[in-house]
Scaffold this motif. Sequence first.
Motif, PDB file in Angstrom:
ATOM      1  N   ASN A 105       0.809  -1.228   0.000  1.00 21.29           N
ATOM      2  CA  ASN A 105       0.000   0.000   0.000  1.00 21.29           C
ATOM      3  C   ASN A 105       0.842   1.278   0.000  1.00 21.29           C
ATOM      4  OD1 ASN A 105      -2.522  -1.377  -0.038  1.00 21.29           O
ATOM      5  ND2 ASN A 105      -2.236  -1.795   2.148  1.00 21.29           N
ATOM      6  N   GLY A 106       2.161   1.155  -0.068  1.00 21.86           N
ATOM      7  CA  GLY A 106       3.025   2.327  -0.118  1.00 21.86           C
ATOM      8  C   GLY A 106       2.855   3.085  -1.421  1.00 21.86           C
ATOM      9  N   LEU A 107       3.193   4.376  -1.375  1.00 17.95           N
ATOM     10  CA  LEU A 107       2.996   5.269  -2.512  1.00 17.95           C
ATOM     11  C   LEU A 107       4.324   5.738  -3.102  1.00 17.95           C
ATOM     12  CD1 LEU A 107       0.184   7.572  -1.077  1.00 17.95           C
ATOM     13  CD2 LEU A 107      -0.080   5.816  -2.845  1.00 17.95           C
ATOM     14  N   LEU A 108       4.398   5.726  -4.434  1.00  8.61           N
ATOM     15  CA  LEU A 108       5.523   6.296  -5.160  1.00  8.61           C
ATOM     16  C   LEU A 108       5.052   7.578  -5.822  1.00  8.61           C
ATOM     17  CD1 LEU A 108       8.390   6.168  -6.429  1.00  8.61           C
ATOM     18  CD2 LEU A 108       7.363   4.840  -8.305  1.00  8.61           C
ATOM     19  N   GLN A 157       4.467  13.129 -14.546  1.00  7.17           N
ATOM     20  CA  GLN A 157       4.180  12.957 -13.121  1.00  7.17           C
ATOM     21  C   GLN A 157       3.388  11.672 -12.937  1.00  7.17           C
ATOM     22  OE1 GLN A 157       1.744  16.479 -12.646  1.00  7.17           O
ATOM     23  NE2 GLN A 157       3.377  17.505 -11.546  1.00  7.17           N
ATOM     24  N   LEU A 158       3.731  10.932 -11.903  1.00  5.59           N
ATOM     25  CA  LEU A 158       3.013   9.699 -11.606  1.00  5.59           C
ATOM     26  C   LEU A 158       2.931   9.490 -10.100  1.00  5.59           C
ATOM     27  CD1 LEU A 158       3.108   6.287 -13.292  1.00  5.59           C
ATOM     28  CD2 LEU A 158       3.739   6.372 -10.880  1.00  5.59           C
ATOM     29  N   ILE A 159       1.791   9.014  -9.666  1.00  2.00           N
ATOM     30  CA  ILE A 159       1.643   8.488  -8.311  1.00  2.00           C
ATOM     31  C   ILE A 159       1.107   7.068  -8.460  1.00  2.00           C
ATOM     32  CG2 ILE A 159       0.564   8.726  -6.034  1.00  2.00           C
ATOM     33  CD1 ILE A 159       0.067  11.696  -6.762  1.00  2.00           C
ATOM     34  N   GLY A 160       1.808   6.128  -7.866  1.00  2.00           N
ATOM     35  CA  GLY A 160       1.397   4.736  -7.926  1.00  2.00           C
ATOM     36  C   GLY A 160       1.430   4.122  -6.538  1.00  2.00           C
ATOM     37  N   GLN A 161       0.598   3.113  -6.340  1.00  4.56           N
ATOM     38  CA  GLN A 161       0.512   2.431  -5.052  1.00  4.56           C
ATOM     39  C   GLN A 161       0.868   0.958  -5.207  1.00  4.56           C
ATOM     40  OE1 GLN A 161      -3.440   2.012  -3.215  1.00  4.56           O
ATOM     41  NE2 GLN A 161      -2.516   2.618  -1.266  1.00  4.56           N
ATOM     42  N   LYS A 162       1.732   0.482  -4.327  1.00  2.00           N
ATOM     43  CA  LYS A 162       2.102  -0.935  -4.353  1.00  2.00           C
ATOM     44  C   LYS A 162       0.900  -1.781  -3.943  1.00  2.00           C
ATOM     45  CE  LYS A 162       5.741  -4.071  -2.869  1.00  2.00           C
ATOM     46  NZ  LYS A 162       6.998  -4.165  -2.100  1.00  2.00           N
ATOM     47  N   ARG A 163       0.613  -2.782  -4.723  1.00  2.00           N
ATOM     48  CA  ARG A 163      -0.539  -3.651  -4.464  1.00  2.00           C
ATOM     49  C   ARG A 163      -0.255  -4.598  -3.321  1.00  2.00           C
ATOM     50  NH1 ARG A 163      -3.273  -3.768 -10.021  1.00  2.00           N
ATOM     51  NH2 ARG A 163      -1.804  -2.594 -11.259  1.00  2.00           N
TER      52      ARG A 163
END
Length: 197
Positions: free
Chosen positions: A125-128, A191-197
């Motif tokens: 659930n961490g965010l990049l 720009q990107l924001i992604g969340q680890k599944r």
Amino acid sequence: MLGISDKWDSIYTKLEPATSIPVAVLADNSYLLPKQGLALDLACGLGANALFLARQGLAVTAWDISGVAIAKLKAYATQQGIQINACQQNITAQSLKNDSYDVIVVSRFLDRSLMNAIISALKPNGLLFYQTFTREQAIPPEAANRHIPRNPDYLLSENELLALCSALRLIFYRENGGCGNLKLGLRHEAQLIGQKR
């Protein structure tokens, strides 16, 4: 010939943390940040993102290859009463331990060989938060009033950041390029924001 750390030391000698600002992908979307947790500002430079994250209540580690940048960040953070674990670090895949960070921020830095390690270093659930330069040069770099690399190794091709981060759940993506009024909006960067599944 100057080494990479010498090159960045020379650049950061002329700049100060007080004048640097966090990247838009982080500042504009700060409401997505967790209320607490561990954050990494990767290739932090003078630490604008690290300082911003610490002010949001996160425990922050900041890495950069430039000893000058890290020394200035440490001094400024101490002066401001902000706790940041700032370290001079040659960033490699081995530097990044799996499931370590709730948030990772990467800005204006691109090493494609690190992408899997960066994603793996996020906790579930961490965010990049990622923002860096693209190959599409809608307006000349001098008109943008900032240093933009010329070497394509350090520039994203169209939609490449989406592909590099395809293992993440996509939260946000923007790549304006040459669309619309070139005098407005963010140009030269994705720009990107992604969340680890």
